[in-house]
Scaffold this motif. Sequence first.
Motif, PDB file in Angstrom:
ATOM      1  N   ALA A  18       0.775  -1.122  -0.059  1.00 26.87           N
ATOM      2  CA  ALA A  18      -0.089   0.046  -0.129  1.00 26.87           C
ATOM      3  C   ALA A  18       0.947   1.197   0.202  1.00 26.87           C
ATOM      4  CB  ALA A  18      -0.892  -0.086   1.181  1.00 26.87           C
ATOM      5  N   PHE A  19       1.940   1.171   0.842  1.00 30.01           N
ATOM      6  CA  PHE A  19       2.691   2.283   0.822  1.00 30.01           C
ATOM      7  C   PHE A  19       3.379   2.459  -0.696  1.00 30.01           C
ATOM      8  CE2 PHE A  19       7.849   3.761   0.916  1.00 30.01           C
ATOM      9  CZ  PHE A  19       7.235   4.818   1.540  1.00 30.01           C
ATOM     10  N   ALA A  22       0.874   3.783  -3.075  1.00 32.69           N
ATOM     11  CA  ALA A  22       0.302   5.302  -2.577  1.00 32.69           C
ATOM     12  C   ALA A  22       1.413   6.325  -3.147  1.00 32.69           C
ATOM     13  CB  ALA A  22      -0.167   5.416  -1.242  1.00 32.69           C
ATOM     14  N   THR A  23       2.636   5.853  -2.706  1.00 29.58           N
ATOM     15  CA  THR A  23       3.837   6.659  -3.272  1.00 29.58           C
ATOM     16  C   THR A  23       3.854   7.231  -4.756  1.00 29.58           C
ATOM     17  OG1 THR A  23       5.246   6.108  -1.324  1.00 29.58           O
ATOM     18  CG2 THR A  23       6.388   7.078  -3.097  1.00 29.58           C
ATOM     19  N   PHE A  39       1.233   7.321   4.652  1.00 32.69           N
ATOM     20  CA  PHE A  39       1.394   5.783   4.135  1.00 32.69           C
ATOM     21  C   PHE A  39       2.382   5.072   4.963  1.00 32.69           C
ATOM     22  CE2 PHE A  39      -2.171   6.780   1.497  1.00 32.69           C
ATOM     23  CZ  PHE A  39      -2.981   5.747   1.373  1.00 32.69           C
ATOM     24  N   SER A  42       1.823   4.418   8.562  1.00 35.22           N
ATOM     25  CA  SER A  42       0.843   3.275   8.753  1.00 35.22           C
ATOM     26  C   SER A  42       1.443   1.942   8.433  1.00 35.22           C
ATOM     27  CB  SER A  42      -0.116   3.493   7.832  1.00 35.22           C
ATOM     28  OG  SER A  42      -0.053   3.366   6.397  1.00 35.22           O
TER      29      SER A  42
END
Length: 70
Positions: A18-19, A22-23, A39, A42
């Motif tokens: 997810a990181f 999202a990046t 992110f 998290s």
Amino acid sequence: MSRLDNSRWKMSMAGFTAFVLATIFFLITGPNIPGILGFLISAIVLFILNAVYVLYTNKKLKNTKKSNID
């Protein structure tokens, strides 16, 4: 693939994925540093929680095996 489905580190892998996604999204749409850092935080929190869970279950499993031998 079934090896990943049964992995106890699945939550950490999901947080890292997810990181990364999202990046990439934030860099394409426009640099959003607070979003990227959110992110990242998290993903780190998910990793720490998952590491505690894995270490706790390993310790519990060893104690169960030890008590079964006695």
